[in-house]
Design a protein around this motif. Sequence first.
Motif, PDB file in Angstrom:
ATOM      1  N   ALA A   1      76.589  29.279   2.960  1.00 19.68           N
ATOM      2  CA  ALA A   1      75.867  29.817   1.799  1.00 19.68           C
ATOM      3  C   ALA A   1      75.229  31.169   2.114  1.00 19.68           C
ATOM      4  O   ALA A   1      75.144  32.039   1.252  1.00 19.68           O
TER       5      ALA A   1
ATOM      6  N   ILE B 127      75.868  28.218  11.004  1.00 15.76           N
ATOM      7  CA  ILE B 127      75.051  27.026  11.202  1.00 15.76           C
ATOM      8  C   ILE B 127      75.734  25.858  10.501  1.00 15.76           C
ATOM      9  O   ILE B 127      76.024  25.918   9.311  1.00 15.76           O
TER      10      ILE B 127
ATOM     11  N   VAL C 248      70.950  27.344   6.690  1.00 16.95           N
ATOM     12  CA  VAL C 248      72.318  27.574   6.225  1.00 16.95           C
ATOM     13  C   VAL C 248      72.307  28.619   5.104  1.00 16.95           C
ATOM     14  O   VAL C 248      73.197  29.465   5.014  1.00 16.95           O
ATOM     15  N   MET C 249      71.266  28.564   4.294  1.00 18.89           N
ATOM     16  CA  MET C 249      71.164  29.474   3.159  1.00 18.89           C
ATOM     17  C   MET C 249      70.909  30.917   3.586  1.00 18.89           C
ATOM     18  O   MET C 249      71.267  31.853   2.871  1.00 18.89           O
TER      19      MET C 249
ATOM     20  N   ARG D 137      76.300  21.736   9.397  1.00 16.64           N
ATOM     21  CA  ARG D 137      75.490  20.612   8.918  1.00 16.64           C
ATOM     22  C   ARG D 137      76.125  19.330   9.410  1.00 16.64           C
ATOM     23  O   ARG D 137      77.275  19.045   9.098  1.00 16.64           O
TER      24      ARG D 137
ATOM     25  N   ASP E 173      78.852  20.728  -1.138  1.00 17.58           N
ATOM     26  CA  ASP E 173      79.267  21.516   0.025  1.00 17.58           C
ATOM     27  C   ASP E 173      78.590  22.880  -0.029  1.00 17.58           C
ATOM     28  O   ASP E 173      78.913  23.712  -0.870  1.00 17.58           O
ATOM     29  N   ILE E 174      77.653  23.096   0.894  1.00 19.75           N
ATOM     30  CA  ILE E 174      76.903  24.359   0.867  1.00 19.75           C
ATOM     31  C   ILE E 174      77.236  25.234   2.070  1.00 19.75           C
ATOM     32  O   ILE E 174      76.522  26.167   2.387  1.00 19.75           O
ATOM     33  N   SER E 175      78.344  24.914   2.747  1.00 18.30           N
ATOM     34  CA  SER E 175      78.624  25.633   3.986  1.00 18.30           C
ATOM     35  C   SER E 175      78.733  27.139   3.751  1.00 18.30           C
ATOM     36  O   SER E 175      79.221  27.592   2.726  1.00 18.30           O
TER      37      SER E 175
END
Lengths: 416, 168
Positions: free
Chosen positions: A384, B110, B102-103, B112, A380-382
């Motif tokens: 980031a 944003i 997203v990073m 996913r 889960d990278i939301s």
Amino acid sequence: MAVKQMQYVVIGASAAGMAAAEAIRKLDSQGSIIVLSEEQDMPYFRPMVPFIINGKKKFPEMMLIGQGPYQGANIGVRLDSRVKAVNTAEQKVSIKSGEELLYDKLLVATGSLPNIPSDIKGVEAEGVFVLRTIADARAIARRAETARHAVMLGGGLLNLKAAFALLERGLDVTLIVKSPNVLSRLMEPDDTVLIREALNKAGMKLMTGSNVTQILSDSTGVIGVLLESGREIACQMVCIGKGIRANVEFLDKSGILVDQGVVVDKFTRSNIQNVFAAGDVAVTFDPITGERIVTGLWTNAAEMGNCAGRNMAGQPSIYSGTFGILNATQVADEPFVSMGIVHTKGTDYETHIRATPKTYRKLVFTPDGTRLVGALFIGDISKAGLYRYIIRERMPVKDIKSDIVNHRLHYGYFLR
Amino acid sequence: MSQSKEIFVRLDRCVGCHTCKIACSVEHSKSKNLFEAISEQPTPKTRVYVEWVPPDRKVPILCRHCEDAPCMHACISGAISRTEEGIVITNSDKCIGCWTCVMVCPYGVIGRHLETRKAYRCDRCPDIQSPACVDACPTQALVYRSVAAFSGDVRQDVAREMVSGEGR
């Protein structure tokens, strides 16, 4: 009064060079912009080259000009124009054909070259590849038409992507990594459980802590690799992904200061007047550690190129540096983001790890716990980008620390 | 020259009802109908988020279509561009699901899409006059106006409050 038309010369037509050309054109509609590329193909999105290996995209779908922010008109790209030397006294560059070009402002954006370790024998055999350019990718794809087994040396991100692309083509793939885990630059061994699972599930054979000493070949090209342990593995192709080094040899007699890469100040200027550098070829600094670093990331190169372009066109812009570690991608079904300081073994950094069967989060704070310095998210990278912002701006985290650790953070907290 | 409009958030009006999220998801569904949208595959996603800041603040958050959009410059496949209207859009066909956007997005807006492995964000509802979230908001916490018109409104509101405050 007539204003002299500026001559901008950019060496290198990838992220940094093209972003710089774009930025220059925005500020200077009249100047001449020439971008020199040593490649035969028009500029393209380099991180997409693995798609040529698995055949998922064709070259036209990867071309850069006209896409995203790369809209500027009247940027002259010259292909097959490798620069041999830069004469900073006379402000000119000489290219392969013997032609010389004068510049008022010069950008060195030649990127990096794959590092081929000298202790591996037999690397000149047919069927040994590095993956850097679209031409490399095409050559790999051609060999993959007949090869059954590919051995990948090095567990970096690009090599992993190439490995997956070959798996998708139906080859057997063995990844041989010297360090105890894959992606060792982006995470520690204990952090890689989910990634390893994803590699296994995808059918990749992984050998960690192993080293290849020789590539074996006959008249058909590569036939195998010899490990340090004496074991041989049969294969028909080898891809080497053992890091990168700045592409600076042509600057040898230019007087431009090189130390690992072109040394630049915060305005992306080299030690020589009117010469700038950006992207993988430039040495920049990490705002967290203050260390001088060379990165190898499209996103950094584009950002730095953009900044250099503005400086070249006369709008002073400070480059704020970048994290030595900054990367996002997806390995098989596992997305991950790694940024800032994530290697904490044997250090005093305050580290918080939250792991579930599907996700892994590591947050790294300064030893006194007051600032966030690194984050690793797998699964889960939301949001980031919010964490990146906190790290980069060195924000005190006092009030929001538990929200950071427990993944409850959102932009609303900054709207007080 | 007509000024392009933006979505403004009036934090003091948001009650955290999440109606905007439902309207956004429905507008970005195939059927554009709530009851069908619920069972659609891939699942329609909201591009506006309503967050909560303790003890009692509700904050709608959505893409600001930044002037110097970090996502657009960071994208490694050229999937993110700006339209003539100034809207930053992600082209799904070009998106390769690398999550670089997203990073780098400092607002965390944003999303996913895990089923399609594509990034998505507010597109200001190109098919309709005014964005679905704005139309659906029962307290008008979300407004769709030009910068000039919105700041004019804010000045008037403040003036009105000051005048009424004096009367007490």
